[in-house]
Each structure stands twice: as C-alpha cells, then as structure tokens.
Design a protein around this motif. Structure first.
Motif, PDB file in Angstrom:
ATOM      1  N   SER A  46     -10.899  59.624   0.952  1.00  0.00           N
ATOM      2  CA  SER A  46     -10.717  60.411   1.933  1.00  0.00           C
ATOM      3  C   SER A  46     -10.393  59.415   3.175  1.00  0.00           C
ATOM      4  O   SER A  46     -11.044  58.610   3.298  1.00  0.00           O
ATOM      5  N   ASN A  59      -8.431  65.069   2.642  1.00  0.00           N
ATOM      6  CA  ASN A  59      -8.980  65.244   1.266  1.00  0.00           C
ATOM      7  C   ASN A  59     -10.320  65.382   1.342  1.00  0.00           C
ATOM      8  O   ASN A  59     -11.141  64.846   2.184  1.00  0.00           O
ATOM      9  N   ASN A  61     -12.099  66.351  -1.513  1.00  0.00           N
ATOM     10  CA  ASN A  61     -12.792  65.818  -2.659  1.00  0.00           C
ATOM     11  C   ASN A  61     -13.571  66.651  -3.576  1.00  0.00           C
ATOM     12  O   ASN A  61     -13.509  68.166  -3.132  1.00  0.00           O
ATOM     13  N   ILE A  88      -4.884  67.904   2.809  1.00  0.00           N
ATOM     14  CA  ILE A  88      -5.076  67.445   1.508  1.00  0.00           C
ATOM     15  C   ILE A  88      -3.998  66.847   0.709  1.00  0.00           C
ATOM     16  O   ILE A  88      -2.900  67.065   1.307  1.00  0.00           O
ATOM     17  N   SER A  89      -4.019  66.062  -0.046  1.00  0.00           N
ATOM     18  CA  SER A  89      -2.951  65.203  -0.869  1.00  0.00           C
ATOM     19  C   SER A  89      -2.431  66.312  -1.700  1.00  0.00           C
ATOM     20  O   SER A  89      -1.238  66.308  -2.135  1.00  0.00           O
ATOM     21  N   HIS A  95      -9.437  66.870  -5.146  1.00  0.00           N
ATOM     22  CA  HIS A  95      -9.164  66.558  -3.498  1.00  0.00           C
ATOM     23  C   HIS A  95      -9.150  67.838  -2.795  1.00  0.00           C
ATOM     24  O   HIS A  95      -9.281  67.608  -1.676  1.00  0.00           O
ATOM     25  N   CYS A 172       2.488  69.129  -3.680  1.00  0.00           N
ATOM     26  CA  CYS A 172       2.045  67.839  -3.656  1.00  0.00           C
ATOM     27  C   CYS A 172       2.400  66.923  -2.395  1.00  0.00           C
ATOM     28  O   CYS A 172       3.711  67.138  -2.133  1.00  0.00           O
ATOM     29  N   GLY A 192       0.737  61.371  -2.069  1.00  0.00           N
ATOM     30  CA  GLY A 192      -0.077  62.436  -2.658  1.00  0.00           C
ATOM     31  C   GLY A 192      -0.204  62.330  -4.075  1.00  0.00           C
ATOM     32  O   GLY A 192      -1.460  62.650  -4.494  1.00  0.00           O
ATOM     33  N   SER A 193       0.400  61.847  -4.849  1.00  0.00           N
ATOM     34  CA  SER A 193       0.292  61.458  -6.379  1.00  0.00           C
ATOM     35  C   SER A 193       1.501  61.452  -6.919  1.00  0.00           C
ATOM     36  O   SER A 193       2.411  62.651  -6.692  1.00  0.00           O
ATOM     37  N   ALA A 233      -4.129  59.072  -2.705  1.00  0.00           N
ATOM     38  CA  ALA A 233      -5.246  59.938  -3.076  1.00  0.00           C
ATOM     39  C   ALA A 233      -6.283  59.405  -3.927  1.00  0.00           C
ATOM     40  O   ALA A 233      -7.515  59.730  -3.699  1.00  0.00           O
ATOM     41  N   HIS A 234      -5.998  58.380  -4.678  1.00  0.00           N
ATOM     42  CA  HIS A 234      -6.787  57.738  -5.515  1.00  0.00           C
ATOM     43  C   HIS A 234      -7.068  56.355  -4.902  1.00  0.00           C
ATOM     44  O   HIS A 234      -6.040  55.711  -4.629  1.00  0.00           O
TER      45      HIS A 234
END
Ligand code: ZN
Length: 285
Positions: A46, A59, A61, A88-89, A95, A172, A192-193, A233-234
């Motif tokens: 975040s 984010n 979460n 958010i992502s 997320h 995303c 974002g992913s 995001a991670h």
C-alpha cells in the motif's frame, strides 16, 4: 455448552477469513521518495501520497489488515482522516477487500478503473475466474468515481495517471506519478499485476474471450512506460525487503531501479508467452 458453540463459530469465522492466504506481517512504514510513502505489509503493498489538500491511498488490502495500514499512516505522522482518495491496483480481494472499511473510517472517495467497477461492487462475485470461489469474495463496495484508461487523479498538486493494463483482472491498473526528490524528478510506476494466476485460461476463455490480447496490450503499455522508481501491488515484484535494507546504506535511492522494472516485465512476459504456448499446444492435441 453455549461457550463451546460460541467458540466453534469464532473458530469457523477465523478459518473462513484467513483460509489459505499468506498471513500479512507488519512492515515498517517509510519514505520512498518525494511525497510517496510505503504503508503496506510485508507482501501486500500500500502506498500513501501526501499532498497539502489531503492524502491518496493506493490499495486497501485485506479487511483484517486495515488497522495495520492505519497504524503505518499514523506512525509516519499523517492523519488517517486526511485520506481523501482511495485507489487500487486491481479488484482482487487481496488489494481491495479493505476498501469498504476505509470508506467507513475516512472521507476517501473510491476511484476504480471502469472494467473493474462491477467486480468491486459485486464483492468479487463477477470475477471471470473466481466467481464460483467464495473464498475470494469480499465486502461489496460502492465506487464513487469511475476511471477510464489514461485518466488523471489530481490532488494538491500531485497527478497520478491510471494506465489500463488488463488481463490479470479486466480493469487491472498500473499507476504512474512524478515525484521530486532532492531536486531531481523521478517517474514512479506501480505495476497493477502482470501475473497469470494458476488455472487462468488464456485460450477459449468463455468468461473473458479476449484475455490473451489484453495481456499482450498490458505488456505493450508497461514497456512503453519509463519507470525510474519501480513499485507494484505485491512487495515481491520489486524486492521490497532487500531495497528497504539498503535505504540509507547507498548514495542513491535503492528504489530507483529502471533495470529492475525492465527485468520484471521481461520475466512476466516470458511466463505469459510460455503459458499461452502451453495452452495452445494442449488444445491442438
Ligand atoms: Zn490479483
């Protein structure tokens, strides 16, 4: 007996809310660069963008981790009630599940990419892949503003740009912003992913027919972005822990990592292409 029954429901509740998702551990909140701060956990990331007109949180979460984010914001000396915008992502529970709680606790306006809005507002029930998996559901949350590809979110002189990088979810979003640190401008990219989750169908996907094309579009978009400060995001995308340990140890900011950004994209594109080939080959046989 009553006590035992209560205990049973408590256990049931705990086991349902924590299921198989890796437990998040607190991570020390810290200053990344300019007006950007890390307020996430050891894996679920975040970010707090601080402006004179209030703050932007990226984010929310897991819902159970919201107190951890709040504590991080306050530890840095900022007010939780100054959270004016929530982004958010992407609309997966890890997320976005905490968003409803954050909206209750702060005046934050929730802004979400158009093609993730239905997913957020249904609490995960319209997911193209996880619609039949209640363990992926979360509290449905009302979106206050629908964003479109390329939209800018502005607050107190800071501009965040929303880049649609679809595939992982339909909406995303990869965020970019410019920060100035020690008199130098840096472009921040929050990926974002680009992950192809286990079980994702890239070929003949009935609930997301153009998924492979969307991933290809996402790779094109992220490759065209210049990322000085590489985030995501991670925490594992950008090796948070290693870079955090290096903070203050090196002359340059360890989060300035354009090569790491390119490596991450190349790795994810390689994984995507392999998986697409594997699925195509499997179908041909
Ligand atoms: Zn996800």
């Amino acid at each position: 007996m009553k006590k035992l029954v209560c205990m049973f429901f408590v256990l049931l509740f705990v086991s349902q809310t924590s299921f198989a998702y890796p437990k998040q551990h607190p991570f020390p909140p810290f200053h990344i660069a300019g007006n950007l701060y890390y307020v996430g956990a050891d894996d679920l990331a975040s970010y707090l963008v601080v402006t004179p007109k209030g703050n932007i949180l990226i984010n929310s979460n897991l819902a159970i981790d919201v107190p951890m984010i709040k504590a991080s914001v306050e530890k840095l000396g900022f007010k939780w009630s100054d959270t004016k915008i929530l982004l958010i992502s992407h609309a997966h529970f890890d997320h976005a599940a905490g968003s409803q709680l954050i909206k209750q606790q702060t005046p934050a306006k929730y802004m979400v990419m158009d093609s993730d809005v239905a997913l957020v507002e249904s609490g995960g029930k319209t997911d193209f892949h996880y619609a039949n998996d209640p363990s992926m559901f979360f509290s449905s949350t009302k979106v206050d503003k629908v964003l479109h590809d390329g939209d800018q979110v502005k607050l107190g002189g800071t501009v965040l740009t929303a880049h649609l990088t679809p595939g992982h979810t339909k909406g995303c979003t990869t965020w970019t912003m410019q920060v100035n640190d020690h008199g130098k401008p840096y472009q921040v990219v929050i990926v974002g992913s680009l992950n192809v989750n286990p079980g994702y169908k890239l070929v003949d996907n009935k609930t997301y027919p153009h998924i492979a094309k969307d991933y290809q579009h996402a790779f094109k978009v992220v490759k065209a972005l210049h990322g000085d400060i590489f985030l995501g995001a991670h925490a594992m995308y950008f090796d948070l822990n290693k870079k955090y340990q290096l903070l203050g140890q090196t002359r340059s900011n360890p989060f300035v990592d354009p090569a790491g950004y390119k490596r991450h994209i190349a790795q994810k594109e390689h994984e995507f292409t392999n998986e697409l080939q594997r699925q195509k080959h499997h179908i041909e046989q």
